[in-house]
Scaffold this motif. Structure first.
Motif, PDB file in Angstrom:
ATOM      1  N   THR A   1      43.768  54.988  46.624  1.00 24.00           N
ATOM      2  CA  THR A   1      43.969  53.631  46.120  1.00 24.00           C
ATOM      3  C   THR A   1      44.805  52.807  47.081  1.00 24.00           C
ATOM      4  O   THR A   1      44.522  51.629  47.330  1.00 24.00           O
ATOM      5  N   ARG A   2      45.834  53.437  47.643  1.00 16.36           N
ATOM      6  CA  ARG A   2      46.706  52.731  48.587  1.00 16.36           C
ATOM      7  C   ARG A   2      45.914  52.235  49.798  1.00 16.36           C
ATOM      8  O   ARG A   2      46.062  51.083  50.226  1.00 16.36           O
TER       9      ARG A   2
ATOM     10  N   ASP B   1      40.667  46.006  50.777  1.00 18.39           N
ATOM     11  CA  ASP B   1      40.382  44.805  49.986  1.00 18.39           C
ATOM     12  C   ASP B   1      41.123  43.598  50.541  1.00 18.39           C
ATOM     13  O   ASP B   1      40.573  42.483  50.590  1.00 18.39           O
ATOM     14  N   GLY B   2      42.359  43.813  50.974  1.00 18.65           N
ATOM     15  CA  GLY B   2      43.109  42.719  51.583  1.00 18.65           C
ATOM     16  C   GLY B   2      42.485  42.255  52.889  1.00 18.65           C
ATOM     17  O   GLY B   2      42.478  41.048  53.194  1.00 18.65           O
TER      18      GLY B   2
ATOM     19  N   THR C   1      34.685  51.366  52.122  1.00 22.26           N
ATOM     20  CA  THR C   1      34.933  51.720  50.722  1.00 22.26           C
ATOM     21  C   THR C   1      34.202  53.003  50.347  1.00 22.26           C
ATOM     22  O   THR C   1      34.761  53.877  49.667  1.00 22.26           O
TER      23      THR C   1
ATOM     24  N   GLN D   1      42.616  51.792  49.941  1.00 21.28           N
ATOM     25  CA  GLN D   1      41.607  50.838  49.490  1.00 21.28           C
ATOM     26  C   GLN D   1      42.201  49.442  49.313  1.00 21.28           C
ATOM     27  O   GLN D   1      41.530  48.439  49.571  1.00 21.28           O
ATOM     28  N   GLU D   2      43.451  49.369  48.909  1.00 22.99           N
ATOM     29  CA  GLU D   2      44.099  48.062  48.766  1.00 22.99           C
ATOM     30  C   GLU D   2      44.191  47.345  50.111  1.00 22.99           C
ATOM     31  O   GLU D   2      44.057  46.112  50.178  1.00 22.99           O
TER      32      GLU D   2
END
Length: 505
Positions: free
Chosen positions: A155-156, A162-163, A188, A158-159
Motif C-alpha cells: 500500500t505504501r 498514485d501520486g 500497479t 502504491q500510494e
C-alpha cells in the motif's frame, strides 16, 4: 515595490557571508543555498507548496533543525549548525545575537564544486572498489535507520504510484495522459503481483526512515570517501519507505546514464552485505520504474521536456516483461570466474542486471564471518560444501522464479554440482548457459598468490588438488581464460542492440 530584504544582504550583514569573496546562489523550490568561501549557507524559502510548508520562521527553524540532525547521521563533517538571524535594538544583524529573530540559516562546510558524484558518473570514472565502498556506506545507513512499524508495504508503494499519476496529469502537454495511465496500470499490476513480498518486508523491519533522495546529485566525494547528504527532511512519510526503494533511486540514476555495470556492482554488493534483503531482489524493476516516473514528472514540472520524455520511456522499459536467464561460470580457483561474472552481470536483463551468487561469499555468510576472514579446513568438507551449493541453488531458484536473471559463480567441480544448477533452470523454466573457464595450473597459482584480500580461501595447495580432481562438464562451453574471456561472454550475453530499461543523458 517589495520591501523584502535580499537574503544575500541579510547574511552579509549578519556576518555569515564574506563580502570580499564571491557568492554563488543555488535556488530550488523550497530553499536557497549560498556558496561563499569555505562555507555553504542554506535558508528555506517562505513558501507553502503541496509537499511542505515553510511559510513562517518557526516552521523554517523546525525543518532546518530536522535537516541538521538527520544529515549528521552520515555527513557530520558537512552539517555544522543552525543559526538564528537576529536584529538588535539598534538595527544591526548578527547570527545568534540578541534581539528579534528574523529567520534561520543552516551552516554547512562547502566541498569542491566537482565533488558531486553526478559530475563523475560517466563510463570508466567510477571504479568497482569505490562503488563497493559507497554501497557499504548505504548498507550501514539503512541498518542504523529507524524502523517503521507498518505492515502495509504494498500500500505504501502504491500510494507513491498514485501520486505520480496525479503529478503527471498536471502536464498533459508534456506527458501523454494515455501513456501515463498505461505506465501506472503496469506498475500497479506489478505491485499487486508482489504485494505479499512487499508486506512481508514491511513486517520484517525493512521499511525505515531512510535518506529518501539518494541520487547521484546528493552524494559527494569528500577526502576520497562517498558521503550521502541532503536527505529528504521535510516529509517523514515520503522519507519512510522500503530500504530497497531508497537504493533504487541510485540504481535508476546509474542505469539512466547507461552505467549498467556500475548499477549491477552496487546492487550485488548491497545484497551480499545485507542478507535480509535477498528476497526483495525481484522488487527492483518495480521500484526502478517508480523512481523513473518521479523523475519524469519532476522534469515536466521544470519544463525539461526532453528529460521528461526520456525518463518516461525509461520507466516504461522497466515494466516490459523480460525472460530471465541462468548462467553458471565454473572452473578452478584462479581462472577469473568472479571477474568475468561481475563484468557481465549488468548486461543481463531485467534491470538492474543479474544477481551474482558467489559460493565463496555465501560460505562466509553461512559461517557468520566477514568475507575476508579465512575459514578452517572443516568448512570445506564435502558435507559443508554441499550446504553452500544448496544455498546457492535455493537463492537462484527464488530469484529466477521472481523473474530475475542469475549468474552462479562457483567451481562446479563435480558432475553432481553441475547437474544441480542445470536442474534449477529446468525447474524454473529458464534458459541455461554454462561456461567453463580453463587455465593451466601454473597461471592459476600465480593469480591466487598475487590477489589481495578476497572471499576465496583457495591457496596453492587447493589449486593443485583441483587439477587432479575437477570434472569439466562436456555440455558447457569451454573458454580459454588466458586472455580476458569477458569480451566473448558479453558478446554472447548482450548482442549489440538498443536495450530496454535505459536512456542516455
Amino acid at each position: 515595490m517589495s520591501t523584502t530584504p535580499d537574503p544575500t544582504d541579510v547574511l552579509t550583514a549578519a556576518g555569515a557571508l564574506d563580502p570580499d569573496l564571491p557568492t554563488d546562489r543555488i535556488v530550488t523550490h523550497g530553499a536557497v543555498v549560498f556558496l561563499n568561501g569555505a562555507r555553504a549557507w542554506k535558508m528555506k524559502r517562505p513558501v507553502r507548496l503541496r509537499f511542505f510548508d515553510f511559510s513562517t520562521p518557526e516552521l523554517r527553524h523546525d525543518v532546518l533543525q530536522r535537516e541538521l540532525s538527520l544529515n549528521r547521521r552520515f555527513a557530520p563533517e558537512v552539517y555544522r549548525a543552525v543559526h538564528a538571524i537576529r536584529r538588535a535594538d539598534d538595527g544591526s544583524l548578527a547570527l545568534d545575537g540578541p534581539g528579534e529573530t528574523l529567520d534561520w540559516v543552516l551552516e554547512m562546510t562547502r566541498f569542491d564544486d566537482d565533488a558531486l558524484l553526478v559530475h563523475r558518473a560517466a563510463p570508466g570514472n567510477l571504479d568497482d572498489a569505490f562503488l563497493r565502498k559507497l554501497t557499504e556506506s548505504i548498507v550501514d545507513l539503512h541498518a542504523s535507520s529507524p524502523i517503521r512499524d507498518d505492515p502495509h508495504g504494498a500500500t505504501r508503494l502504491q500510494e507513491v504510484v498514485d501520486g505520480n499519476l496525479a503529478s503527471m496529469s498536471a502536464f498533459p502537454d508534456v506527458i501523454d495522459p494515455a501513456t501515463a495511465q498505461r505506465l501506472t496500470s503496469r506498475i500497479t499490476a506489478m505491485i499487486a503481483e508482489r504485494s505479499s513480498i512487499l508486506d512481508a518486508r514491511a513486517r520484517q523491519g525493512r521499511v525505515r526512515r531512510v535518506h529518501g533522495d539518494l541520487h547521484l546529485g546528493n552524494i559527494a566525494i569528500i577526502d576520497d570517501r562517498p558521503v550521502p547528504f541532503d536527505c529528504l527532511e521535510f516529509d517523514e512519510e515520503m522519507a519512510t519507505t522500503d530500504v530497497l526503494y531508497d537504493l533504487a533511486f541510485l540504481l535508476m540514476d546509474l542505469w539512466a546514464r547507461d552505467l549498467r555495470h556500475e548499477a549491477n556492482v552496487v546492487v550485488n554488493q548491497y545484497l551480499d552485505r545485507s542478507p535480509d534483503d535477498e528476497g526483495g531482489f525481484c522488487l527492483l524493476p518495480i521500484m526502478l520504474a517508480v523512481r523513473a516516473t518521479v523523475r519524469a514528472h519532476v522534469s515536466a514540472a521544470a519544463d525539461a521536456v526532453d528529460d521528461a520524455t526520456r525518463y518516461l520511456s525509461l520507466a516504461l522499459g522497466f515494466t516490459e516483461p523480460v525472460a530471465p536467464r541462468l548462467m553458471a561460470i565454473g572452473g578452478g580457483s584462479g581462472t577469473g570466474k568472479t571477474t568475468v561474472a561481475r563484468k557481465i552481470g549488468g548486461d543481463l536483463e531485467p534491470a538492474p542486471g543479474a544477481r551474482i551468487l558467489r559460493t565463496d561469499i555465501l560460505r562466509k555468510r553461512l559461517a557468520g564471518v566477514g568475507e575476508a576472514e579465512t575459514l578452517p579446513r572443516s568448512a570445506y568438507t564435502p558435507q559443508a560444501r554441499s550446504v553452500v551449493y544448496d544455498e546457492c541453488n535455493r537463492l537462484a531458484t527464488t530469484d529466477l522464479a521472481g523473474g530475475m536473471s542469475v549468474v552462479a559463480d562457483a567451481v562446479f567441480g563435480s558432475a553432481a554440482q553441475q547437474e544441480a544448477i542445470v536442474a534449477v533452470a529446468t525447474e524454473t523454466g529458464v534458459d541455461f548457459t554454462g561456461w567453463w573457464l580453463e587455465l593451466d595450473e601454473a597461471e592459476r597459482i600465480s593469480r591466487i598468490v598475487d590477489r589481495g584480500p578476497d572471499a576465496s580461501d583457495a591457496d596453492e595447495a587447493v589449486a593443485r588438488r583441483q587439477t587432479a580432481t575437477l570434472e569439466p562438464p562436456d555440455e558447457w562451453t569451454h573458454v580459454d581464460a588466458h586472455a580476458d574471456p569477458a569480451l566473448f561472454l558479453r558478446t554472447s550475453v548482450r548482442p549489440p542492440q538498443i536495450s530496454r530499461g535505459r536512456t542516455k543523458e
